[in-house]
Structure formats: C-alpha cells, structure tokens
Design a protein around this motif. Structure first.
Motif, PDB file in Angstrom:
ATOM      1  N   GLU A  30      -6.505  12.139  -1.217  1.00 60.53           N
ATOM      2  CA  GLU A  30      -5.371  12.985  -1.249  1.00 60.53           C
ATOM      3  C   GLU A  30      -4.568  12.667  -2.527  1.00 60.53           C
ATOM      4  N   GLN A  31      -3.891  13.387  -3.220  1.00 54.83           N
ATOM      5  CA  GLN A  31      -3.658  13.469  -4.662  1.00 54.83           C
ATOM      6  C   GLN A  31      -2.226  12.319  -4.517  1.00 54.83           C
ATOM      7  N   PHE A  32      -1.711  12.385  -3.263  1.00 54.33           N
ATOM      8  CA  PHE A  32      -0.463  11.443  -3.321  1.00 54.33           C
ATOM      9  C   PHE A  32      -0.910  10.149  -2.444  1.00 54.33           C
ATOM     10  N   GLN A  34      -1.509   7.234  -3.095  1.00 52.46           N
ATOM     11  CA  GLN A  34      -0.708   5.901  -3.698  1.00 52.46           C
ATOM     12  C   GLN A  34       0.628   5.870  -2.849  1.00 52.46           C
ATOM     13  N   GLU A  35       1.308   7.116  -2.630  1.00 47.92           N
ATOM     14  CA  GLU A  35       2.612   7.270  -2.252  1.00 47.92           C
ATOM     15  C   GLU A  35       2.641   7.063  -0.708  1.00 47.92           C
ATOM     16  N   TYR A  36       1.484   7.478  -0.050  1.00 52.37           N
ATOM     17  CA  TYR A  36       1.378   7.023   1.274  1.00 52.37           C
ATOM     18  C   TYR A  36       1.158   5.755   1.637  1.00 52.37           C
ATOM     19  N   GLU A  53      -6.752   8.732  -4.002  1.00 55.57           N
ATOM     20  CA  GLU A  53      -6.618   9.684  -4.769  1.00 55.57           C
ATOM     21  C   GLU A  53      -7.813   9.718  -5.799  1.00 55.57           C
TER      22      GLU A  53
END
Ligand SMILES: NC(=O)c1ccc[n+]([C@@H]2O[C@H](COP(=O)([O-])OP(=O)(O)OC[C@H]3O[C@@H](n4cnc5c(N)ncnc54)[C@H](O)[C@@H]3O)[C@@H](O)[C@H]2O)c1
Length: 268
Positions: A30-32, A34-36, A53
């Motif tokens: 998932e490209q995000f 890190q945010e998750y 990612e």
C-alpha cells in the motif's frame, strides 16, 4: 494484497474473519503504508503481516496468490513481477486490460512462469452465464451505465453534456466498449470485463447516461446469443470509503479468493 483502500480493507477483514476459505493474509502493498502504521492501524502494525509501501519487501513475502485492488496504474506497475515469480494474480482493475499490449505481455509472462491471471467478476453480475452462452456464437451485448450527475463531473462527460442544466436522464455517449474505455477509463472495469468475457471490445455496445434524478448507480445489460438471452438490471450501493465503488465489489473478491482457497468452488 496490493492496495488497502475501500475494497482492500473490506477484503482484508473478510480474509481475517475466515470468509475467504483457507486464505491467510500475509502481505499488503500500500503506497500509504507508512501513514497507516503511524496512525496505529491494527493490521498495519500486526507483526505477522508484511504491511509495506516497498514492492521489493512485498514480493519477498511467501504467498501463492496476489490480489490487486489498487487501481489500473498500480496493476500495470506490479503485476508482471508477481507472475514472473510464478504467482497467480486476482485482478480487480480490469479496465487496465483495454491496453492490449499490456494484457498480452502479462498473459505471455504468466504462461511462461506457470502463473495465472484471474479476473474478478467485480461489479458485473451474470458474467459466468454470459461467458458460457457466448461460446454458442452470434452473441450481441450492450451495457447502459446510468450515474448521478455528480459522478460524471471531472470526466469528458462534462464537455459532452450540460451537466448542470439536465432535468431528465440523458444519454451522452453511445459507442463500442473500446471507444468507451479510451474516453472514460475510470468507468471501464465493468465494460472491459463484459467485453473480454463475451464478444470483445469492438462488438460490445456501451451507453453512458447522466441522470439528475438518481443518487445511485444503475446498470442494464442486454445479452443475446444462440444459447439464450438475458437482461440484467441492478442498482449499486456505494461504499462509504469510496462512493465510486459499489459495495458488491469487495464481496466478489472475497468470493473469488474463497473459490481459489477451498475444496469446493461455487459458480466456476
Ligand atoms: N472490477 C470491478 O467491478 C471494479 C469495481 C470498482 C473498482 N475496481 C477497481 O478497484 C480499484 C480499487 O478500488 P477502491 O475503491 O478500493 O479504490 P481506493 O482508491 O479506495 O483504494 C485504492 C488503494 O490502493 C492504493 N494504491 C494506489 N496505487 C498504488 C500503488 N501503485 N501501490 C500501492 N498502493 C497503491 C491507494 O493508496 C489506495 O489505498 C479501483 O481503482 C478500480 O480500478 C474494480
């Protein structure tokens, strides 16, 4: 799994809840990511799942089946690596296959490495029956996609019809699935699946309708062949996380994984 958005999150929950046969979720690209992780999302922080990612880390995980639920560009970016490692890929972003050069390359590579490219039925009901009946020959098929005016904003429809002035359902596009896919790529997943599984991109007829009286997506398919005829009409319920995706799509992905990971297959 590639993609952890509206579809991916429902699919992940379904796998973890045991609704997808014996499947086990081992990795998410998932490209995000890190945010998750930073937000403390339970699945992103689960030490038994590679949630990343980084495509190289994802591909290094041990799995037999990749499930793409990320979008057409992501599919083009990551699918070849998956099949080159001899792994099957279950695809949601079927509109990417209107790029026939990409589709042929993916199929050739999959065949070379003993992998399979599996297309989810997604938001297209009755695809099993139509793809069988199409084998009888002389098939014709048309699809009419009616969406609320809001759904067509930001697409070429805005230049083809006065969206703000509409008082009744208005068909603003009528042509082949090939033409529809090139002008409306974001609406092409269902039409591509219909075309690929029945009579092809040039023979599949597409009508696109903007309807100011609707709040939900409405689709009509009319199919005729020497083996029988079928008319399917349905209304999609939008997913809260992404109103342009309907709620049946993650369920068809879960059902597809269940078929692949169980002793019994329903509707093969
Ligand atoms: N076959 C069908 O009937 C059907 C129906 C609806 C949607 N779809 C396809 O499924 C896709 C996903 O739908 P959704 O509603 O979950 O969308 P979404 O935007 O909610 O989720 C997509 C997720 O993938 C991630 N992502 C995008 N590009 C990526 C990349 N290169 N690498 C890693 N992660 C990436 C995004 O960050 C996002 O979290 C759609 O783009 C569409 O192509 C197919």
């Amino acid at each position: 799994m590639i993609g952890f958005g509206a579809i991916g999150q429902v699919v992940a929950d379904g796998i973890i809840a045991g609704r997808a046969g014996n499947a086990r979720l081992v990795a998410v690209l998932e490209q995000f990511a890190q945010e998750y992780r930073a937000a403390g999302h339970q699945l992103a922080c689960d030490p038994t799942i590679t949630f990343t990612e980084d495509a190289a880390r994802f591909n290094a995980a041990q799995f037999d089946l990749a499930v793409e639920v990320a979008g057409q560009e992501a599919l083009k970016c990551h699918a070849l690596e998956v099949v080159q490692r001899g792994r099957d890929i279950l695809v949601a972003s079927i509109g990417a296959f209107t790029d026939e050069v990409f589709f042929d390359r993916l199929l050739e590579s999959a065949a070379e490495h003993g992998a399979r490219v599996l297309l989810t039925s997604g938001a297209l009901p009755a695809v099993d029956w139509m793809s069988a009946a199409a084998l009888a020959g002389e098939g014709t098929v048309s699809i009419t996609q009616s969406k609320p005016v809001e759904s067509w904003r930001g697409t070429p429809a805005a230049k083809m019809v006065d969206l703000d002035g509409l008082r009744a359902a208005t068909c603003f596009f009528e042509s082949s699935a090939r033409e529809a896919a090139s002008r409306f790529p974001k609406s092409s997943n269902i039409t591509a699946m219909l075309a690929l599984s029945t009579v092809g991109f040039d023979e599949t007829k597409v009508r696109l309708v903007a309807d100011p009286t609707r709040v939900e997506m409405h689709t009509l398919i009319e199919f005729h062949s020497r083996a029988g005829s079928l008319r399917v009409e349905w209304q999609g319920v939008p997913l809260a996380r992404n109103p342009s995706t309907s709620a049946d799509v993650p369920l068809t992905v879960i059902k597809g994984i269940r078929n692949l990971c169980s002793t019994v297959h329903y509707g093969l």
